[in-house]
Design an enzyme around this catalytic site. Structure first.
Site, mmCIF file in Angstrom:
data_model
loop_
_atom_site.group_PDB
_atom_site.id
_atom_site.type_symbol
_atom_site.label_atom_id
_atom_site.label_comp_id
_atom_site.label_asym_id
_atom_site.label_seq_id
_atom_site.Cartn_x
_atom_site.Cartn_y
_atom_site.Cartn_z
ATOM 1 N N GLU A 241 -9.737 -23.932 -15.430
ATOM 2 C CA GLU A 241 -8.859 -23.456 -16.501
ATOM 3 C C GLU A 241 -8.280 -24.642 -17.248
ATOM 4 O O GLU A 241 -7.997 -25.688 -16.654
ATOM 5 C CB GLU A 241 -7.656 -22.684 -15.932
ATOM 6 C CG GLU A 241 -7.937 -21.362 -15.309
ATOM 7 C CD GLU A 241 -6.623 -20.691 -14.855
ATOM 8 O OE1 GLU A 241 -5.547 -20.973 -15.419
ATOM 9 O OE2 GLU A 241 -6.689 -19.897 -13.902
ATOM 10 N N GLU B 235 -4.727 -19.625 -7.780
ATOM 11 C CA GLU B 235 -3.650 -20.611 -7.615
ATOM 12 C C GLU B 235 -2.727 -20.284 -6.440
ATOM 13 O O GLU B 235 -1.524 -20.085 -6.608
ATOM 14 C CB GLU B 235 -2.838 -20.754 -8.912
ATOM 15 C CG GLU B 235 -3.643 -21.360 -10.032
ATOM 16 C CD GLU B 235 -2.809 -21.736 -11.254
ATOM 17 O OE1 GLU B 235 -1.713 -21.176 -11.432
ATOM 18 O OE2 GLU B 235 -3.262 -22.597 -12.022
HETATM 19 C C1 GLA Z 1 -2.505 -20.502 -14.383
HETATM 20 C C2 GLA Z 1 -3.083 -19.185 -13.939
HETATM 21 C C3 GLA Z 1 -3.510 -18.311 -15.056
HETATM 22 C C4 GLA Z 1 -2.550 -18.381 -16.214
HETATM 23 C C5 GLA Z 1 -2.372 -19.804 -16.643
HETATM 24 C C6 GLA Z 1 -1.445 -19.970 -17.822
HETATM 25 O O1 GLA Z 1 -3.376 -21.534 -14.380
HETATM 26 O O2 GLA Z 1 -4.132 -19.348 -13.025
HETATM 27 O O3 GLA Z 1 -3.596 -16.998 -14.560
HETATM 28 O O4 GLA Z 1 -1.326 -17.861 -15.823
HETATM 29 O O5 GLA Z 1 -1.810 -20.514 -15.574
HETATM 30 O O6 GLA Z 1 -1.252 -21.329 -18.127
#
Ligand code: GLA
Ligand code: ZN
Length: 677
Positions: free
Chosen positions: A305, A148
């Site tokens: 995710e 991210e």
């Molecule tokens: C993001 C991050 C993860 C985690 C999630 C929690 O998407 O990439 O490492 O912190 O948020 O929602």
């Protein structure tokens, strides 16, 4: 993308947080849940490297061995999204400086200055070592660079790098002074190093509020590019050792600071993290899926995710209701995802994500509602096999989404600070969505001629060549929908003189003389096809040149002036919506234009067996159309089956127009029987 015998199912797994004794139980539980892929090594830098010279991969080796024995595929992280504490202590250039000038200390994550020589050197070195070490590891099916990417840095290293970036872009200070209009307030630059970063210490007086749009806009571009350079450096070093590697980084949907359209060019496949807020509607979530899919011209993307149950970072973290995990997983698939993945496999025991949802909860066994839902979905994805993977989403309509415009519109001082790019964009997206008309969310560089209808809300800033491309699109028969606050400036926020909407004036056949900005609760009105709708936010006072008026303002001193126009241009039409209206208007207007251009909604909306909140999409593979029906309602609904076909989830046969009762949050995937031509 990855191995495609079925939809890959799994997600982030951080076993380094536990003693190896726990790992065997993890393997048992993950297998039980139908998991077949784990994302490893996302936040592990400090344990892999304890100082400049010492790298230790032994624990990672053990983890890889463990998951490999369990026959799991690996999405391999590079761990560069959070630097080690020792590195920050020894090389403070790696620390970011915030917008207000505050230099950060060690802490958090996504915390490295992208232009820091230390970060650039050690991040690539670590990734190089990983690539060298694991290049023969057959079950690594994808590489996941960093995590991210996001934010901005305002440190002195970035300031220097910004000047170099500007020099490359403008070549001479004369050009830069002209494009930023620095003669205003006597800001003329005579040396490159007179230019300082735009932030609270210089041209900006609040985040997103600036006195010089040109410099702030360039800093936004520079910041996105700086992080992109970090990504590219890791990408290249992986490819150097593993030319066949497939590489991605997890994006975040509508994330303002990064121009993902530019990023998409350097990603082997798009992956993204879907974390809807409590207030997000199914259409809003769908919009992000469509944006992600469109970054690579419709190539399937990875849902990298999502939480199996709750997030931890919202002010209020509600549970996903039973069935919603499945529904939202299939919603992503329905819009083009070819994976279903979670954050995360096992819930942490400490720090800020210990109450974030996970496949394995703190209780540590399979006897939880969430585990059961994860497992049921896992079993279903096995059954589904490769029916869906690789199939393509088809759209005849598109909406232009453009990061430069997002930045520029919201940096603008005047006419209305309430004007928000995404809100305006969503008005149009939602109208297509409610009409069950599939859309791609395309960039200004994409091929317009593939589409019958293109909406371009708030195309305020016109990049080189875009006005011509739109003209050609309409000329050859396309239908364009343009809106207020379009065509005003060039790519550097410098006004195109000669009357608004500047470069779009000829195509739209209008001249906008003035803009009346209305307070949030004040509206003018107009009548369209016998019904009255509001006109607010910005109301253009425009004159017809070649266009004709389809509706006029009903009130105020500009009563009778056009608010909706249409210009016949070549073989096509260019519409202009001169004010913001409401959802009913957009829905009606978009449907009219779709019908006029022979775009058929996937299902008929005036059919009273179809309830609100049912979403329909189609993906196509080898001539077979796969229909996804998603009931987003918390109660059962009745839907008329759109086609003859086989339900891939139940095996049942369906006849077109047969009434299908869908339970709350239910999903049906129907493979349409081959159509007779
Ligand atoms: C993001 C991050 C993860 C985690 C999630 C929690 O998407 O990439 O490492 O912190 O948020 O929602
Ligand atoms: Zn910096």
């Amino acid at each position: 993308m990855m191995s495609m015998k079925k939809i890959p199912y799994g997600g982030d797994y951080n076993p380094e947080q536990w003693a190896p004794e726990v790992w065997d139980e993890d393997m048992r539980l993950l297998k039980l849940a139908g998991i077949d892929i784990v994302t490893l090594n996302v936040f592990n830098w400090a344990s892999l490297q304890r100082d400049e010279e010492t790298y230790d991969f032994s624990k990672l080796d053990q983890i890889i061995e463990k998951v490999t024995k369990a026959d799991l595929n690996i999405c391999m992280g590079t761990s560069t999204a959070a630097h080690p504490a020792w590195m920050a202590k020894k090389y403070p250039d790696i620390l970011r400086t915030e917008w207000n000038g505050m230099k950060r200390k060690f802490g958090g994550r996504h915390n490295s200055c992208p232009n820091s020589p230390t970060f650039q050197k050690y991040s690539v070195l670590l990734t190089e070592k990983l690539a060298q070490r694991y290049k023969g590891q057959k079950n690594i099916v994808a590489w996941h660079v960093n995590n991210e990417y996001g934010g901005k840095c305002f440190c002195e290293t970035c300031e220097k790098a910004f000047r170099v970036w500007l020099q490359r872009k403008y070549k001479t200070l004369e050009t830069l002074n002209h494009e930023w209009n620095t003669a205003f307030w006597g800001h003329t630059f005579y040396e490159w190093d007179e230019i300082v970063i735009p932030n609270a210490l210089s041209e900006e007086f609040a985040e997103n509020r600036t006195m010089f749009q040109g410099i702030s806009l360039d800093y936004a571009r520079f910041s996105s590019d700086s992080l992109l350079e970090n990504y590219k450096a890791e990408y290249e070093v992986i490819k150097k050792y593993i030319p066949e590697a497939v590489i991605t980084t997890n994006l975040m949907g509508t994330y303002k600071p990064l121009d993902y359209q530019k990023w998409g060019e350097y990603m082997d496949f798009i992956s993204y993290d879907n974390y809807p807020g409590n207030e997000e509607t199914p259409a809003y979530i769908a919009m992000k899926h469509d944006l992600m899919r469109s970054l690579k011209q419709g190539k399937p993307f990875a849902l990298m995710e999502q939480t199996p149950s709750v997030s931890n970072w919202l002010p209020n973290n509600s549970l996903k209701r039973p069935g919603v995990l499945r529904l939202w997983s299939y919603q992503a698939v329905a819009h083009g995802a070819d994976t279903v993945m979670y954050f995360q496999m096992r819930r942490s025991l400490g720090a800020c994500e210990k109450y974030h949802g996970a496949v394995i909860d703190h209780v540590g066994n399979e006897n939880t509602r969430v585990f059961r839902e994860v497992r049921e979905l896992g079993e279903e994805l096995v059954q589904l096999g490769d029916c869906v993977t690789g199939s393509r989403y088809q759209a005849e309509a598109a909406i232009i989404f453009d990061w430069d415009n997002w930045w520029a519109v919201e940096y603008s001082a005047g006419p209305n600070q309430n004007l928000k790019y995404l809100e305006e964009f969503f008005n149009y997206y939602e109208a297509f969505h409610k009409n069950h008309v599939p859309v791609d969310l395309i960039s200004c560089k994409d091929d317009f001629k593939k589409y019958k209808v293109i909406a371009a809300p708030l195309l305020y800033l016109i990049k080189p060549g875009v006005a011509q491309a739109l003209e050609e699109f309409v000329q050859s028969g396309g239908t364009l929908i343009s809106t207020f606050f379009s065509g005003y400036v060039n790519e550097n926020d410098y006004v195109t003189p000669g009357g608004y909407p500047g470069e779009l004036r000829k195509l739209l056949g209008i001249w906008v003389e003035e803009i009346d900005s209305l307070p949030v609760n004040k509206f003018n009105h107009f009548v369209y096809k016998g019904k009255e709708y509001p006109a607010g936010m910005l109301c253009d006072l425009l004159h017809l040149e070649k266009a004709r008026s389809l509706a006029e303002y009903g009130e105020d001193f500009y009563q009778g002036m056009p608010v909706l126009t249409c210009n016949e241009f070549g073989m096509g039409k260019a519409y202009y919506v001169a004010a913001r209206s409401d959802a009913d208007f957009y829905k009606r207007f978009i449907l009219d234009l779709c019908l006029e251009t022979d775009i058929k909604p996937l299902i008929e909306i005036d059919d009273n067996t179809v309830s609100e909140g049912v979403e329909v999409t189609v993906r196509e593979k080898e001539g077979t159309r796969l229909w996804f029906l998603l009931n987003h309602n918390s109660m059962p609904v009745q839907v008329k089956t759109p086609v003859d076909g086989i339900n891939l989830l139940t095996g049942n046969e369906h006849k077109k127009t047969e009434i299908l009762t869908m339970k709350e949050y239910a999903v049906e995937i129907i493979a349409e029987s081959s159509r007779k031509n």
